[in-house]
Motif scaffolding. Structure first.
Motif, PDB file in Angstrom:
ATOM      1  N   SER A  93       0.874  -1.177   0.000  1.00 21.81           N
ATOM      2  CA  SER A  93       0.000   0.000   0.000  1.00 21.81           C
ATOM      3  C   SER A  93       0.907   1.222   0.000  1.00 21.81           C
ATOM      4  N   ALA A  94       0.317   2.394   0.064  1.00 13.76           N
ATOM      5  CA  ALA A  94       1.103   3.627   0.090  1.00 13.76           C
ATOM      6  C   ALA A  94       1.919   3.735   1.382  1.00 13.76           C
ATOM      7  N   GLN A  95       1.478   3.056   2.445  1.00 14.06           N
ATOM      8  CA  GLN A  95       2.205   3.113   3.711  1.00 14.06           C
ATOM      9  C   GLN A  95       3.477   2.281   3.700  1.00 14.06           C
ATOM     10  N   GLY A  96       3.477   1.168   2.985  1.00 13.56           N
ATOM     11  CA  GLY A  96       4.650   0.320   2.988  1.00 13.56           C
ATOM     12  C   GLY A  96       4.362  -1.069   2.464  1.00 13.56           C
ATOM     13  N   LEU A  97       5.162  -1.992   2.911  1.00 15.05           N
ATOM     14  CA  LEU A  97       5.088  -3.375   2.485  1.00 15.05           C
ATOM     15  C   LEU A  97       4.822  -4.247   3.711  1.00 15.05           C
ATOM     16  N   ARG A  98       3.865  -5.140   3.619  1.00 19.50           N
ATOM     17  CA  ARG A  98       3.487  -6.002   4.736  1.00 19.50           C
ATOM     18  C   ARG A  98       3.729  -7.449   4.341  1.00 19.50           C
ATOM     19  N   ARG A  99       4.476  -8.154   5.196  1.00 20.62           N
ATOM     20  CA  ARG A  99       4.716  -9.581   4.995  1.00 20.62           C
ATOM     21  C   ARG A  99       3.868 -10.338   6.003  1.00 20.62           C
ATOM     22  N   ILE A 100       2.912 -11.121   5.494  1.00 17.34           N
ATOM     23  CA  ILE A 100       1.982 -11.845   6.353  1.00 17.34           C
ATOM     24  C   ILE A 100       2.452 -13.282   6.456  1.00 17.34           C
ATOM     25  N   GLY A 101       2.624 -13.741   7.681  1.00 22.06           N
ATOM     26  CA  GLY A 101       3.001 -15.119   7.944  1.00 22.06           C
ATOM     27  C   GLY A 101       1.847 -15.883   8.548  1.00 22.06           C
ATOM     28  N   LEU A 102       2.076 -17.128   8.885  1.00 23.61           N
ATOM     29  CA  LEU A 102       1.027 -17.953   9.466  1.00 23.61           C
ATOM     30  C   LEU A 102       0.616 -17.445  10.843  1.00 23.61           C
ATOM     31  N   VAL A 103       1.595 -17.015  11.640  1.00 24.62           N
ATOM     32  CA  VAL A 103       1.309 -16.602  13.010  1.00 24.62           C
ATOM     33  C   VAL A 103       1.390 -15.083  13.193  1.00 24.62           C
ATOM     34  N   ARG A 104       2.318 -14.434  12.496  1.00 20.32           N
ATOM     35  CA  ARG A 104       2.472 -12.994  12.694  1.00 20.32           C
ATOM     36  C   ARG A 104       2.745 -12.290  11.376  1.00 20.32           C
ATOM     37  N   SER A 105       2.535 -10.990  11.401  1.00 18.80           N
ATOM     38  CA  SER A 105       2.758 -10.143  10.232  1.00 18.80           C
ATOM     39  C   SER A 105       3.708  -9.025  10.602  1.00 18.80           C
ATOM     40  N   THR A 106       4.521  -8.610   9.639  1.00 15.88           N
ATOM     41  CA  THR A 106       5.411  -7.479   9.853  1.00 15.88           C
ATOM     42  C   THR A 106       5.187  -6.463   8.744  1.00 15.88           C
ATOM     43  N   THR A 107       5.232  -5.190   9.124  1.00 20.20           N
ATOM     44  CA  THR A 107       5.047  -4.108   8.173  1.00 20.20           C
ATOM     45  C   THR A 107       6.298  -3.255   8.165  1.00 20.20           C
ATOM     46  N   VAL A 108       6.756  -2.911   6.957  1.00 18.57           N
ATOM     47  CA  VAL A 108       7.930  -2.072   6.782  1.00 18.57           C
ATOM     48  C   VAL A 108       7.502  -0.860   5.964  1.00 18.57           C
ATOM     49  N   ARG A 109       7.784   0.341   6.468  1.00 14.77           N
ATOM     50  CA  ARG A 109       7.450   1.548   5.720  1.00 14.77           C
ATOM     51  C   ARG A 109       8.387   1.678   4.522  1.00 14.77           C
ATOM     52  N   TRP A 110       7.921   2.331   3.472  1.00 13.29           N
ATOM     53  CA  TRP A 110       8.741   2.487   2.269  1.00 13.29           C
ATOM     54  C   TRP A 110      10.024   3.250   2.572  1.00 13.29           C
ATOM     55  N   GLN A 111       9.994   4.182   3.526  1.00 14.84           N
ATOM     56  CA  GLN A 111      11.183   4.956   3.875  1.00 14.84           C
ATOM     57  C   GLN A 111      12.260   4.080   4.507  1.00 14.84           C
ATOM     58  N   ASP A 112      11.857   2.947   5.092  1.00 11.55           N
ATOM     59  CA  ASP A 112      12.806   2.064   5.765  1.00 11.55           C
ATOM     60  C   ASP A 112      13.370   0.990   4.835  1.00 11.55           C
ATOM     61  N   ILE A 113      13.050   1.063   3.548  1.00 12.66           N
ATOM     62  CA  ILE A 113      13.523   0.075   2.580  1.00 12.66           C
ATOM     63  C   ILE A 113      14.572   0.723   1.692  1.00 12.66           C
ATOM     64  N   ALA A 114      15.778   0.158   1.697  1.00 13.42           N
ATOM     65  CA  ALA A 114      16.853   0.675   0.844  1.00 13.42           C
ATOM     66  C   ALA A 114      16.660   0.215  -0.593  1.00 13.42           C
ATOM     67  N   ALA A 115      16.318  -1.067  -0.776  1.00 16.84           N
ATOM     68  CA  ALA A 115      16.133  -1.601  -2.131  1.00 16.84           C
ATOM     69  C   ALA A 115      15.321  -2.879  -2.074  1.00 16.84           C
ATOM     70  N   ILE A 116      14.608  -3.111  -3.162  1.00 14.82           N
ATOM     71  CA  ILE A 116      13.937  -4.393  -3.373  1.00 14.82           C
ATOM     72  C   ILE A 116      14.448  -4.897  -4.707  1.00 14.82           C
ATOM     73  N   ARG A 117      15.014  -6.085  -4.702  1.00 18.11           N
ATOM     74  CA  ARG A 117      15.606  -6.597  -5.938  1.00 18.11           C
ATOM     75  C   ARG A 117      15.362  -8.090  -6.067  1.00 18.11           C
ATOM     76  N   THR A 118      15.442  -8.567  -7.291  1.00 20.03           N
ATOM     77  CA  THR A 118      15.291  -9.983  -7.588  1.00 20.03           C
ATOM     78  C   THR A 118      16.679 -10.557  -7.843  1.00 20.03           C
ATOM     79  N   VAL A 119      17.012 -11.644  -7.159  1.00 23.35           N
ATOM     80  CA  VAL A 119      18.331 -12.257  -7.308  1.00 23.35           C
ATOM     81  C   VAL A 119      18.193 -13.756  -7.580  1.00 23.35           C
ATOM     82  N   GLN A 120      19.204 -14.286  -8.251  1.00 11.58           N
ATOM     83  CA  GLN A 120      19.305 -15.730  -8.491  1.00 11.58           C
ATOM     84  C   GLN A 120      20.109 -16.312  -7.332  1.00 11.58           C
ATOM     85  N   GLN A 121      19.535 -17.288  -6.627  1.00 13.62           N
ATOM     86  CA  GLN A 121      20.212 -17.879  -5.472  1.00 13.62           C
ATOM     87  C   GLN A 121      19.551 -19.202  -5.118  1.00 13.62           C
ATOM     88  N   PRO A 122      20.188 -19.997  -4.267  1.00 15.44           N
ATOM     89  CA  PRO A 122      19.498 -21.200  -3.780  1.00 15.44           C
ATOM     90  C   PRO A 122      18.317 -20.798  -2.898  1.00 15.44           C
TER      91      PRO A 122
END
Length: 183
Positions: free
Chosen positions: A96-125
């Protein structure tokens, strides 16, 4: 009952086809999932709901037989299974405009966009369906401004994208678009 988390990907496809906003949503303050739950996640929840129906049926039989405490325990187990199935379908990433929310089975965490340095896609195991076995794949990583290890948001071999590389690419592009528009 409307289930908006199941229609997010269709809304994105309709807007992209019409040449509208690449982020795909008019109301940016509302939390939305930029992709549909995958077949593995939905299938697991459906299986859990099927088992819950059997437990509810056994609850009814136990209650008719006259053992109300045991029926109460069975009803509580069925309710726990239903809540777990709903949470299983809700697991994922919302934006949303407020940030990014990661929802898990038991708990959720929200990160504001200002607190994110980068979001990137990487090839890895990556972990296959969340199990200890790792395979080569892609992951969307969130790098926090404060430093530290990047967090894995979702992978190509998770329950939402296993066997659906195109959906993974669309979801990664959507989340990177939201991050670029709000930082």
């Amino acid at each position: 009952m409307p289930l908006p988390f199941l229609t997010a990907d269709r809304a994105h496809d309709d807007d992209a086809a019409a040449g509208a906003d690449p982020l795909g949503y008019e109301d940016r303050d509302r939390w939305r999932r930029p992709y549909r739950p995958g077949p593995w996640r939905v299938g697991g929840a459906a299986l859990l709901l099927l088992l819950a129906s059997y437990v509810l049926f056994s609850t009814m039989i136990i209650a008719v037989a006259g053992s109300l405490p045991a029926a109460g325990i069975c009803a509580a187990v069925a309710a726990l299974m239903i809540v777990t199935a709903v949470r299983l379908v809700r697991i994922g990433v919302e934006v949303s405009a407020q940030g990014l929310r990661r929802i898990g089975l038991v708990r959720s965490t929200t990160v504001r966009w200002q607190d994110i340095a980068a979001i990137r896609t990487v090839q890895q195991p990556v972990r296959w369906l969340g199990l200890p076995r790792t395979v080569q794949g892609q992951a969307v990583l969130l790098e926090p401004v404060r430093g530290g290890a990047p967090e894995t948001m979702f992978t190509t071999h998770g329950a939402d994208f296993l066997g659906h590389a195109e959906s993974f690419e669309r979801a990664a592009d959507a989340i990177e678009g939201w991050a670029a528009a709000h930082r």
